[in-house]
Design a protein around this motif. Structure first.
Motif, PDB file in Angstrom:
ATOM      1  N   GLY A 289       0.806  -1.215   0.000  1.00 16.33           N
ATOM      2  CA  GLY A 289       0.000   0.000   0.000  1.00 16.33           C
ATOM      3  C   GLY A 289       0.837   1.262   0.000  1.00 16.33           C
ATOM      4  O   GLY A 289       0.572   2.204  -0.756  1.00 16.33           O
ATOM      5  N   TYR A 290       1.867   1.307   0.831  1.00 15.78           N
ATOM      6  CA  TYR A 290       2.764   2.460   0.841  1.00 15.78           C
ATOM      7  C   TYR A 290       3.459   2.616  -0.509  1.00 15.78           C
ATOM      8  O   TYR A 290       3.596   3.727  -1.037  1.00 15.78           O
ATOM      9  CB  TYR A 290       3.804   2.311   1.943  1.00 15.78           C
ATOM     10  CG  TYR A 290       3.333   2.701   3.323  1.00 15.78           C
ATOM     11  CD1 TYR A 290       2.661   3.895   3.530  1.00 15.78           C
ATOM     12  CD2 TYR A 290       3.557   1.877   4.423  1.00 15.78           C
ATOM     13  CE1 TYR A 290       2.218   4.261   4.797  1.00 15.78           C
ATOM     14  CE2 TYR A 290       3.127   2.236   5.690  1.00 15.78           C
ATOM     15  CZ  TYR A 290       2.453   3.428   5.872  1.00 15.78           C
ATOM     16  OH  TYR A 290       2.020   3.787   7.117  1.00 15.78           O
ATOM     17  N   ALA A 291       3.908   1.489  -1.067  1.00 19.98           N
ATOM     18  CA  ALA A 291       4.596   1.551  -2.359  1.00 19.98           C
ATOM     19  C   ALA A 291       3.659   2.026  -3.463  1.00 19.98           C
ATOM     20  O   ALA A 291       4.044   2.816  -4.332  1.00 19.98           O
ATOM     21  CB  ALA A 291       5.166   0.177  -2.710  1.00 19.98           C
ATOM     22  N   ALA A 292       2.396   1.569  -3.417  1.00 19.91           N
ATOM     23  CA  ALA A 292       1.434   1.982  -4.451  1.00 19.91           C
ATOM     24  C   ALA A 292       1.132   3.469  -4.385  1.00 19.91           C
ATOM     25  O   ALA A 292       0.792   4.079  -5.403  1.00 19.91           O
ATOM     26  CB  ALA A 292       0.142   1.176  -4.305  1.00 19.91           C
ATOM     27  N   ASN A 293       1.261   4.077  -3.200  1.00 19.41           N
ATOM     28  CA  ASN A 293       0.986   5.504  -3.046  1.00 19.41           C
ATOM     29  C   ASN A 293       2.251   6.356  -3.095  1.00 19.41           C
ATOM     30  O   ASN A 293       2.211   7.540  -2.750  1.00 19.41           O
ATOM     31  CB  ASN A 293       0.249   5.749  -1.729  1.00 19.41           C
ATOM     32  CG  ASN A 293      -1.190   5.275  -1.766  1.00 19.41           C
ATOM     33  OD1 ASN A 293      -2.067   5.950  -2.286  1.00 19.41           O
ATOM     34  ND2 ASN A 293      -1.443   4.087  -1.232  1.00 19.41           N
ATOM     35  N   GLY A 294       3.366   5.750  -3.521  1.00 17.19           N
ATOM     36  CA  GLY A 294       4.600   6.511  -3.705  1.00 17.19           C
ATOM     37  C   GLY A 294       5.350   6.834  -2.428  1.00 17.19           C
ATOM     38  O   GLY A 294       6.264   7.668  -2.451  1.00 17.19           O
ATOM     39  N   LEU A 295       5.001   6.197  -1.315  1.00 21.08           N
ATOM     40  CA  LEU A 295       5.654   6.468  -0.025  1.00 21.08           C
ATOM     41  C   LEU A 295       6.762   5.436   0.183  1.00 21.08           C
ATOM     42  O   LEU A 295       6.612   4.459   0.924  1.00 21.08           O
ATOM     43  CB  LEU A 295       4.630   6.425   1.107  1.00 21.08           C
ATOM     44  CG  LEU A 295       3.455   7.393   0.958  1.00 21.08           C
ATOM     45  CD1 LEU A 295       2.424   7.153   2.046  1.00 21.08           C
ATOM     46  CD2 LEU A 295       3.938   8.835   0.987  1.00 21.08           C
ATOM     47  N   LEU A 296       7.885   5.664  -0.480  1.00 17.75           N
ATOM     48  CA  LEU A 296       8.970   4.685  -0.464  1.00 17.75           C
ATOM     49  C   LEU A 296       9.580   4.540   0.930  1.00 17.75           C
ATOM     50  O   LEU A 296       9.827   3.425   1.392  1.00 17.75           O
ATOM     51  CB  LEU A 296      10.042   5.096  -1.476  1.00 17.75           C
ATOM     52  CG  LEU A 296      11.256   4.164  -1.582  1.00 17.75           C
ATOM     53  CD1 LEU A 296      10.826   2.774  -2.010  1.00 17.75           C
ATOM     54  CD2 LEU A 296      12.280   4.725  -2.561  1.00 17.75           C
ATOM     55  N   LEU A 297       9.833   5.660   1.601  1.00 20.82           N
ATOM     56  CA  LEU A 297      10.467   5.610   2.916  1.00 20.82           C
ATOM     57  C   LEU A 297       9.584   4.875   3.920  1.00 20.82           C
ATOM     58  O   LEU A 297      10.077   4.086   4.744  1.00 20.82           O
ATOM     59  CB  LEU A 297      10.785   7.023   3.410  1.00 20.82           C
ATOM     60  CG  LEU A 297      11.834   7.796   2.595  1.00 20.82           C
ATOM     61  CD1 LEU A 297      12.013   9.201   3.160  1.00 20.82           C
ATOM     62  CD2 LEU A 297      13.167   7.049   2.599  1.00 20.82           C
ATOM     63  N   ASP A 298       8.276   5.125   3.868  1.00 18.68           N
ATOM     64  CA  ASP A 298       7.360   4.426   4.773  1.00 18.68           C
ATOM     65  C   ASP A 298       7.325   2.932   4.479  1.00 18.68           C
ATOM     66  O   ASP A 298       7.246   2.106   5.407  1.00 18.68           O
ATOM     67  CB  ASP A 298       5.955   5.012   4.649  1.00 18.68           C
ATOM     68  CG  ASP A 298       5.889   6.447   5.139  1.00 18.68           C
ATOM     69  OD1 ASP A 298       6.232   6.688   6.297  1.00 18.68           O
ATOM     70  OD2 ASP A 298       5.502   7.331   4.355  1.00 18.68           O
ATOM     71  N   ALA A 299       7.357   2.574   3.190  1.00 20.09           N
ATOM     72  CA  ALA A 299       7.360   1.157   2.824  1.00 20.09           C
ATOM     73  C   ALA A 299       8.618   0.465   3.324  1.00 20.09           C
ATOM     74  O   ALA A 299       8.568  -0.652   3.857  1.00 20.09           O
ATOM     75  CB  ALA A 299       7.242   1.017   1.299  1.00 20.09           C
ATOM     76  N   LEU A 300       9.763   1.130   3.187  1.00 21.72           N
ATOM     77  CA  LEU A 300      11.016   0.548   3.673  1.00 21.72           C
ATOM     78  C   LEU A 300      11.025   0.463   5.195  1.00 21.72           C
ATOM     79  O   LEU A 300      11.593  -0.478   5.773  1.00 21.72           O
ATOM     80  CB  LEU A 300      12.200   1.384   3.175  1.00 21.72           C
ATOM     81  CG  LEU A 300      12.413   1.385   1.657  1.00 21.72           C
ATOM     82  CD1 LEU A 300      13.531   2.347   1.282  1.00 21.72           C
ATOM     83  CD2 LEU A 300      12.738  -0.009   1.149  1.00 21.72           C
ATOM     84  N   GLN A 301      10.387   1.451   5.855  1.00 21.52           N
ATOM     85  CA  GLN A 301      10.304   1.422   7.320  1.00 21.52           C
ATOM     86  C   GLN A 301       9.485   0.222   7.790  1.00 21.52           C
ATOM     87  O   GLN A 301       9.836  -0.437   8.781  1.00 21.52           O
ATOM     88  CB  GLN A 301       9.679   2.725   7.818  1.00 21.52           C
ATOM     89  CG  GLN A 301       9.566   2.837   9.329  1.00 21.52           C
ATOM     90  CD  GLN A 301      10.912   2.990  10.013  1.00 21.52           C
ATOM     91  OE1 GLN A 301      11.905   3.274   9.356  1.00 21.52           O
ATOM     92  NE2 GLN A 301      10.942   2.788  11.323  1.00 21.52           N
ATOM     93  N   ILE A 302       8.393  -0.070   7.083  1.00 22.68           N
ATOM     94  CA  ILE A 302       7.576  -1.241   7.428  1.00 22.68           C
ATOM     95  C   ILE A 302       8.393  -2.525   7.242  1.00 22.68           C
ATOM     96  O   ILE A 302       8.304  -3.461   8.054  1.00 22.68           O
ATOM     97  CB  ILE A 302       6.301  -1.275   6.564  1.00 22.68           C
ATOM     98  CG1 ILE A 302       5.320  -0.193   7.011  1.00 22.68           C
ATOM     99  CG2 ILE A 302       5.622  -2.629   6.635  1.00 22.68           C
ATOM    100  CD1 ILE A 302       4.652  -0.463   8.333  1.00 22.68           C
ATOM    101  N   CYS A 303       9.189  -2.577   6.182  1.00 22.60           N
ATOM    102  CA  CYS A 303      10.048  -3.751   5.966  1.00 22.60           C
ATOM    103  C   CYS A 303      11.015  -3.937   7.136  1.00 22.60           C
ATOM    104  O   CYS A 303      11.272  -5.070   7.579  1.00 22.60           O
ATOM    105  CB  CYS A 303      10.817  -3.604   4.658  1.00 22.60           C
ATOM    106  SG  CYS A 303       9.807  -3.804   3.183  1.00 22.60           S
ATOM    107  N   ARG A 304      11.576  -2.833   7.628  1.00 22.60           N
ATOM    108  CA  ARG A 304      12.499  -2.916   8.752  1.00 22.60           C
ATOM    109  C   ARG A 304      11.787  -3.424  10.009  1.00 22.60           C
ATOM    110  O   ARG A 304      12.309  -4.262  10.748  1.00 22.60           O
ATOM    111  CB  ARG A 304      13.121  -1.545   9.014  1.00 22.60           C
ATOM    112  CG  ARG A 304      14.267  -1.553  10.016  1.00 22.60           C
ATOM    113  CD  ARG A 304      14.751  -0.157  10.301  1.00 22.60           C
ATOM    114  NE  ARG A 304      13.758   0.611  11.025  1.00 22.60           N
ATOM    115  CZ  ARG A 304      13.556   0.533  12.339  1.00 22.60           C
ATOM    116  NH1 ARG A 304      14.297  -0.282  13.065  1.00 22.60           N
ATOM    117  NH2 ARG A 304      12.638   1.270  12.931  1.00 22.60           N
ATOM    118  N   ARG A 305      10.567  -2.928  10.227  1.00 26.63           N
ATOM    119  CA  ARG A 305       9.795  -3.392  11.381  1.00 26.63           C
ATOM    120  C   ARG A 305       9.430  -4.864  11.249  1.00 26.63           C
ATOM    121  O   ARG A 305       9.375  -5.599  12.243  1.00 26.63           O
ATOM    122  CB  ARG A 305       8.534  -2.548  11.525  1.00 26.63           C
ATOM    123  CG  ARG A 305       8.794  -1.131  12.027  1.00 26.63           C
ATOM    124  CD  ARG A 305       7.525  -0.286  11.980  1.00 26.63           C
ATOM    125  NE  ARG A 305       6.454  -0.880  12.774  1.00 26.63           N
ATOM    126  CZ  ARG A 305       5.193  -0.439  12.753  1.00 26.63           C
ATOM    127  NH1 ARG A 305       4.861   0.597  11.972  1.00 26.63           N
ATOM    128  NH2 ARG A 305       4.266  -1.020  13.504  1.00 26.63           N
TER     129      ARG A 305
END
Length: 664
Positions: A289-305
């Motif tokens: 969802g973050y990636a689809a909305n262009g929020l790369l940093l948030d998507a990577l943060q979720i991956c880290r979590r």
């Protein structure tokens, strides 16, 4: 005493009981008894063989089941059903259809299970012609009112796109169960008709059919496809009342996907927070969802979590990150994600990731890496070929697109709507573009059943218009059952390319009358058509209606088109007024174009103001200073022209001297 007369049936019973019975014969000497005895033995053997056959199929020993099936001297409808179902389950739909044909030839009549299985097989494999033939058998055998068979037929016709037939079958049922309604909702999602879900849901409630969790999964997913935020929130409230938000993880994950598809990141995060952290699907939904909305940093943060919780991203999450990297042209990020994919061991197993990696490198301009990945694949699939084809098209390697299409045909990889659409686009952009080539692929698409596909049709409309065949483009557009915004934009662009501005306006009005909202691309095509036809008044109306009627802010391309049209008509004052608005107030290219028009029209009042503005925007561009000096010279102000040249010399503004380099 008068004796009572016995009724006839009592007399018959007494006669049978008092009759002298002959001794029982030896069964072996009675042919009728022998026949009955042998029939019982055959039935017992058949039942035993059917049980063994069913166990073999369920345990995965399909080859052993086939061997037993071939050796069985007697087969009934259950025997054939087991084999047809087994082949369908293991993906051998063509073999299942062949067995069904042999069954009919052998004179074995079908039952309900037979029709349900074979219709499912035809549906899964896309054997729609065979499904239609089976439907005829259903009618002949008198099973047209059976709810299970009708459900399978409804699913078949929805997959074929024959929504009218599917609806007629649905309303012809005496009883519509929840499973049948869920089948319809799934069909609405898959056929791109999610906008009709609210209406169908109201019909379902009127019939007192209570939806279950699967129903809401389809409804919420359909609202996500069509970006129906209000409708999805209504279903969200119903889910909360039913208590499925906590008890059913699939409904909760569908809400995360829905809000991410609608771009409502805050609601997406709230839906995610109520899900237990142990559920991996919800984490991957958030990453996607973050990636689809262009929020790369948030998507990577979720991956880290996820790594902190001991969870691993799925192939879908990595695909979402790779797609975002390709859209944003983040080659470095895409390469780092590729490294993570290699560590997880997804690259050789997941067709989704193979395609995403090829697409990412191609869209980021590294076409050599895309080709290298494609060449090292263990097996070339349709998805990987399509990804390479779109990448080659994006990078302008047109001849290789056509060559790849030939490779897919030669190696029997097959092709779909994406393949045909990309190849048609490639053919239309080559120097040797011709209507003959377009016609060949057009015939090919019709033969394979892609004639009504939106992507293929839009590519054909564009290709024929480039060849000057606007009438054929119009004919293709007229053959579409329910054209969307993209289809209308394609035909408007086709008319604009050929200078038919009035037709562009006509199609725009038809589009609006059908309830479709034109986007910025559609308006740009209309303005281009008006520009080519010199329709100034109409262009003004269209340009102004973008913001007032549709809430769309014009971009540089729209301003550029209007400025060019006004300059051609000699209305440089109005063009100068337009250039005072963002986003074009600091665009040196448009100011330079306006100065060129002032020079041609000998309009020194506007030209002097434009020259001053251009000097402020391009203080170090020698071409701009030369244009300004030439303008003053041509309007007769030689003194200012010489002064401009002196300033340029003083600032040491000059053209770079070209040089040649030869490597030996």
């Amino acid at each position: 005493m008068k004796s009572r007369r016995l009724p006839p049936f009592a007399t018959k019973i007494i006669t049978i009981l008092t009759a002298k019975h002959k001794p029982l014969q030896n069964p072996k000497s009675n042919p009728r008894i022998i026949l009955l005895h042998n029939s019982k033995e055959h039935n017992q053997t058949l039942i035993t063989n059917n049980k063994t056959l069913n166990n073999l199929v369920k345990s995965g020993c399909l080859s052993s089941a086939i061997h037993l099936f071939d050796e069985m001297p007697h087969k009934d409808v259950i025997t054939w059903n087991i084999m047809i179902s087994g082949n369908n389950f293991y993906g051998f739909q063509q073999k299942a259809l062949y067995l069904y044909t042999q069954m009919v030839y052998d004179g074995i009549l079908e039952n309900c299970s037979t029709f349900s299985i074979i219709l499912s097989s035809c549906n899964n494999a896309g054997f729609y012609k065979g499904g239609l033939e089976v439907h005829c058998r259903v009618i002949v055998q008198g099973f047209s009112r059976n709810i299970y068979i009708c459900s399978a037929l409804i699913d078949l016709y929805m997959k074929m796109g024959c929504w009218d037939v599917a609806t007629k079958l649905f309303y012809g049922l005496k009883e519509r169960t929840l499973a049948t309604w869920n089948l319809v909702f799934r069909g609405l999602c898959e056929n791109g008709r999610s906008g009709e879900m609210l209406r169908w849901f109201s019909y379902m409630i009127m019939e007192d059919v209570e939806p279950n969790a699967l129903t809401y999964c389809y409804l919420i997913r359909g609202c996500g496809h069509e970006r129906l935020l209000d409708g999805g929130k209504q279903f969200h409230s119903r889910v909360i009342k039913k208590g499925w938000l906590v008890s059913n993880i699939f409904v909760a994950n569908s809400l995360v996907d829905f809000y991410s598809a609608c771009g409502s990141v805050v609601d997406c995060e709230r839906s995610f927070d109520v899900i237990e952290p142990e559920n991996v699907t919800s984490w991957n939904s958030m990453v996607f969802g973050y990636a689809a909305n262009g929020l790369l940093l948030d998507a990577l943060q979720i991956c880290r979590r996820m790594h902190c919780w001991g969870k691993k991203p799925s192939a879908r999450s990595y695909a979402g990150l790779l797609n975002l990297s390709s859209r944003m042209n983040y080659l470095i990020v895409g390469t780092q994600i590729h490294c993570c994919v290699l560590k997880q061991g997804f690259d050789m197993d997941s067709v989704l990731l193979q395609s995403a990696l090829i697409d990412m490198y191609g869209k980021c301009g590294d076409i050599a890496a895309s080709v290298c990945l494609f060449d090292n694949l263990p097996e070339r699939t349709l998805e990987s070929c399509n990804s390479l084809m779109t990448s080659l098209l994006h990078c302008g390697v047109i001849e290789d697109v056509i060559e790849l299409f030939g490779l897919m045909v030669d190696e029997s990889i097959g092709y779909d709507a994406v393949t045909l659409s990309s190849t048609i686009k490639a053919l239309s952009t080559t120097a040797s573009a011709s209507s003959t080539r377009c016609t060949l692929l057009h015939c090919c698409s019709i033969k394979l059943g892609f004639g009504a596909d939106i992507a293929v049709s839009c590519s054909l409309v564009d290709a024929y218009s480039k060849c000057g065949k606007v009438d054929v483009s119009r004919q293709i557009f007229g053959g579409l059952h329910s054209p969307n915004v993209i289809c209308f934009t394609s035909i408007i662009n086709a008319y604009a390319r050929n200078g038919l501005g009035a037709k562009c306006l006509e199609m725009l009005n038809i589009m609006i009358q059908k309830g479709l909202k034109p986007d910025k691309v559609a308006f740009l095509c209309v303005l281009i058509g008006c520009n080519h036809s010199g329709m100034i008044k109409e262009a003004r109306l269209v340009f102004n209606s973008m913001r007032t009627d549709f809430g769309l802010d014009p971009e540089k391309q729209h301003f550029s088109c209007m400025v060019d049209l006004l300059c051609r008509a000699g209305l440089v004052d109005e063009a100068e007024e337009l250039l005072q608005y963002p986003p074009v107030t600091d665009d040196p290219v448009m100011w330079s174009s306006l100065l060129r028009s002032c020079r041609i029209l000998q309009n020194d009042n506007v030209g002097r103001r434009v020259a001053v503005k251009l000097m402020d925007l391009e203080p170090d561009d020698p071409a701009a200073w030369l244009q300004i000096s030439t303008f003053y010279s041509e309007i007769g102000d030689f003194e200012t022209s010489a002064h401009i040249q002196d300033i340029a010399v003083a600032r040491k503004i000059g053209k770079d001297i070209g040089f040649s380099l030869v490597e030996v």
